[in-house]
Each structure stands twice: as structure tokens, then as C-alpha cells.
Write a protein that holds these residues in place. Structure first.
Motif, mmCIF file in Angstrom:
data_model
loop_
_atom_site.group_PDB
_atom_site.id
_atom_site.type_symbol
_atom_site.label_atom_id
_atom_site.label_comp_id
_atom_site.label_asym_id
_atom_site.label_seq_id
_atom_site.Cartn_x
_atom_site.Cartn_y
_atom_site.Cartn_z
ATOM 1 N N TYR A 176 0.681 -1.207 0.029
ATOM 2 C CA TYR A 176 -0.023 -0.049 0.052
ATOM 3 C C TYR A 176 0.913 1.188 0.121
ATOM 4 N N ASN A 177 0.891 2.082 -1.161
ATOM 5 C CA ASN A 177 1.843 2.990 -1.392
ATOM 6 C C ASN A 177 3.270 2.481 -1.303
ATOM 7 N N GLY A 178 4.413 3.296 -0.888
ATOM 8 C CA GLY A 178 5.583 2.640 -0.813
ATOM 9 C C GLY A 178 6.439 2.273 -1.801
ATOM 10 N N GLN A 179 6.173 2.785 -3.228
ATOM 11 C CA GLN A 179 6.946 2.515 -4.316
ATOM 12 C C GLN A 179 8.428 2.044 -3.924
ATOM 13 N N ASP A 180 9.160 2.842 -3.504
ATOM 14 C CA ASP A 180 10.551 2.696 -3.321
ATOM 15 C C ASP A 180 10.885 1.550 -2.304
ATOM 16 N N ASP A 181 9.867 1.249 -1.316
ATOM 17 C CA ASP A 181 10.418 0.106 -0.565
ATOM 18 C C ASP A 181 10.138 -1.060 -1.268
ATOM 19 N N VAL A 182 8.949 -1.070 -2.214
ATOM 20 C CA VAL A 182 8.478 -2.154 -3.093
ATOM 21 C C VAL A 182 9.926 -2.643 -3.769
ATOM 22 N N ALA A 183 10.332 -1.640 -4.581
ATOM 23 C CA ALA A 183 11.686 -1.807 -5.507
ATOM 24 C C ALA A 183 12.860 -2.381 -4.772
ATOM 25 N N ARG A 184 13.047 -1.612 -3.438
ATOM 26 C CA ARG A 184 14.234 -2.112 -2.584
ATOM 27 C C ARG A 184 14.074 -3.514 -2.172
ATOM 28 N N THR A 185 12.760 -3.907 -1.801
ATOM 29 C CA THR A 185 12.700 -5.464 -1.367
ATOM 30 C C THR A 185 12.885 -6.207 -2.509
ATOM 31 N N LEU A 186 12.260 -5.932 -3.492
ATOM 32 C CA LEU A 186 12.319 -7.030 -4.475
ATOM 33 C C LEU A 186 13.728 -7.123 -5.067
ATOM 34 N N ALA A 220 5.303 -1.862 -11.511
ATOM 35 C CA ALA A 220 6.192 -2.944 -11.486
ATOM 36 C C ALA A 220 7.460 -2.579 -11.648
ATOM 37 N N PRO A 221 8.612 -2.662 -10.711
ATOM 38 C CA PRO A 221 10.026 -1.999 -11.018
ATOM 39 C C PRO A 221 10.687 -3.062 -11.940
ATOM 40 N N ASP A 222 11.734 -2.419 -12.436
ATOM 41 C CA ASP A 222 12.630 -3.308 -13.544
ATOM 42 C C ASP A 222 13.745 -3.753 -12.352
ATOM 43 N N VAL A 223 13.530 -5.009 -12.203
ATOM 44 C CA VAL A 223 14.681 -5.977 -11.477
ATOM 45 C C VAL A 223 15.106 -6.896 -12.203
ATOM 46 N N PRO A 224 16.439 -6.846 -12.433
ATOM 47 C CA PRO A 224 17.331 -7.789 -12.966
ATOM 48 C C PRO A 224 17.237 -9.143 -12.468
#
Length: 280
Positions: A27-37, A61-65
Motif C-alpha cells: 500500500y503505497n511505498g513504491q521505493d520500498d517495493v523496489a528495494r525489497t524485490l 512494477a519495478p525493473d529488477v534484473p
């Protein structure tokens, strides 16, 4: 109506983790989502389903290698219980066998998924497998270590005294979760304990005795913001499952009552003092 880009069909997925999906409500927290993934470190492609619980703006959806990330959008903010319920159903429909839980802000230890999947493949009776967890603050500094028992029988005896598994560290067998009724909304903010107790009635739950998760202690998280609701739900579950001949169950009820009258920050200080010698 929920919107989602489709995850690949089961026969199109490849690699050692082809039947595993990371499940993250957000819920919100785009940066946290990307950092966790981005914290996942595995030797195979990883699939992740982020359930966006009505975020403003919507989670992207973040771009995660090395990772395929999809976002399932809930029509409105309905709480973590409904988000997880929808996530499990979506993963089952896409043919995944295991769901690896994590929350936005937490970090995965290297090879966590491979280790959990190997154990669950070797022991099919296990429906939920957690890990030891390092609790950290927002700066990433270690506070204390959570080391739940690795023994399924011990977890059964102490299930009402302390949480048997650290929820964001858990890998779940999706068919077992659905067989016991999936996540439910009946016990707000204690949906994890509700699920674990129902799983224990039919399956085994256990923990890997090694570090698998870095759990971020966040004063904006459910354990802080919905603390009284969580304690009430926990007490309801303890009374429902209470074995009057097990002193540990009574001790668990007393512990919950103590939590109810103890301020959150005081409780965290007590935990840090109690587990100080276990911190790494």
C-alpha cells in the motif's frame, strides 16, 4: 474488478524456481517495493506478484534484473487480509505451487527461496516454512534476532505462546493454504496466526534454522498502527484454540493481556533487551 498483467503459464516458466512466486502486498511505498524485490539473490529467474492494495499513485512494477514482476491491482484499499487472499488465488490460477511471502521494506537473505523450496520438496507434509529473522531499523542497523523453533512438534506446543513463524519469511504451499480456507478477514491484523493455526490442524509447519529475512521495524506498520486490533484478534484466536491442559496456552493469553496494557515503544525496548545477546 482487479487488473493484472498475466504471469507466464506454468509450461512457459523455466528454472529451479519455476513453481515459486514471491507474494508481496503493498500500500503505497513504491521505493520500498523496489528495494525489497531487488534484495533477492537467487541462481534462477524469480517471479513476483505485488498486490497493490489501492495505492495512490498506483504501484508500478519495478525493473529488477533476474526477476519478472507483475502487479495485481485491488479496486480499493481493503487491508492486507484481502490483498493476500487475492494474491494466493491469483497464483493458484497461474499454476504456481509455492508462495514466498515478504513485505515492502523487508530484505531477503541470499538463496532464501532455493533453500526453502528444497526443504519443502523433500518434506511434502510441510505446508509453511519460515526462517530465522534479523530485525533491523530503517537505517538497516540490527536490533535483535528472532529464532523460532525449527521443530514442528515444539511449534505445536508453543503456538499460542509465541508466533510459530515470522510471516514475511514464510514460504507457503498454495494448495494447502486453499484447502484450509485461504487468508481470512475474521481476525484483522492477525491473519497470519489465523492461517498458521488452521494449517497446523492438517499439516506441518516448521522453520529453517538460519537467517532468511531482514525484517524492518517500522512504526507505520500493522504491528504499530493496528496494534490493539491485532492483540484483540490474537486473544480471540488463543481462546478459540486454547488447550486447558497446556500451560503454554495460558501463558500466551497472559502475554497478550500484558501487550494490551504495555505501550508499543516500551514493548520494543523490552524485546531489544531480551534478545540483545542474540543480535547479529
Amino acid at each position: 474488478m482487479m487488473n493484472s498483467a498475466a504471469l507466464p503459464a506454468s509450461d512457459a516458466r523455466e528454472g529451479a524456481l519455476a513453481d515459486v512466486a514471491v507474494l508481496m502486498p503493498a500500500y503505497n511505498g513504491q521505493d520500498d517495493v523496489a528495494r525489497t524485490l531487488a534484495s533477492f539473490d537467487e541462481d534462477a529467474t524469480i517471479y513476483a506478484l505485488v498486490v497493490d492494495d489501492g495505492s495512490t499513485p498506483p504501484i508500478v512494477a519495478p525493473d529488477v534484473p533476474g526477476m519478472r514482476v507483475e502487479v495485481l491491482r485491488m479496486p480499493k484499499n481493503g487491508g492486507i487480509e484481502r490483498a493476500l487472499q487475492a494474491g494466493v488465488e491469483a497464483l493458484a490460477a497461474r499454476g504456481f505451487r509455492y508462495a514466498a511471502r515478504i513485505d515492502a521494506g523487508d530484505l531477503a537473505a541470499p538463496q532464501r527461496l532455493a533453500k526453502q523450496r528444497a526443504r519443502m520438496q523433500a518434506e511434502p507434509a510441510i505446508a509453511a516454512l519460515g526462517t530465522w529473522t534479523q530485525v533491523i531499523n530503517r537505517a538497516g542497523e540490527p536490533l535483535f534476532m528472532l529464532r523460532p523453533s525449527a521443530d514442528a512438534r515444539t511449534l505445536r506446543r508453543t503456538r499460542l505462546l509465541r508466533s510459530p513463524l515470522v510471516h514475511p519469511s514464510v514460504m507457503l504451499r498454495i494448495d494447502a493454504v486453499l484447502a484450509v480456507g485461504n487468508y481470512r478477514v475474521q481476525y484483522p491484523a492477525a491473519e497470519d496466526l489465523d492461517l498458521f493455526l488452521r494449517l497446523m490442524e492438517r499439516y506441518e509447519c516448521a522453520n529453517l534454522p538460519e537467517l532468511g529475512l531482514y525484517y524492518e521495524l517500522n512504526e507505520g506498520g500493522i504491528s504499530a498502527t493496528k496494534r490493539r486490533r491485532q492483540i484483540v484478534s490474537t486473544l480471540r484466536l488463543q481462546l478459540h484454540y486454547l488447550n486447558v491442559l497446556n500451560w503454554r496456552d495460558w501463558a500466551g493469553v497472559a502475554k497478550s493481556m500484558l501487550h494490551f496494557v504495555t505501550p508499543y515503544r516500551t514493548l520494543q525496548k523490552m524485546k531489544r533487551a531480551l534478545f540483545a545477546n542474540s543480535s547479529t
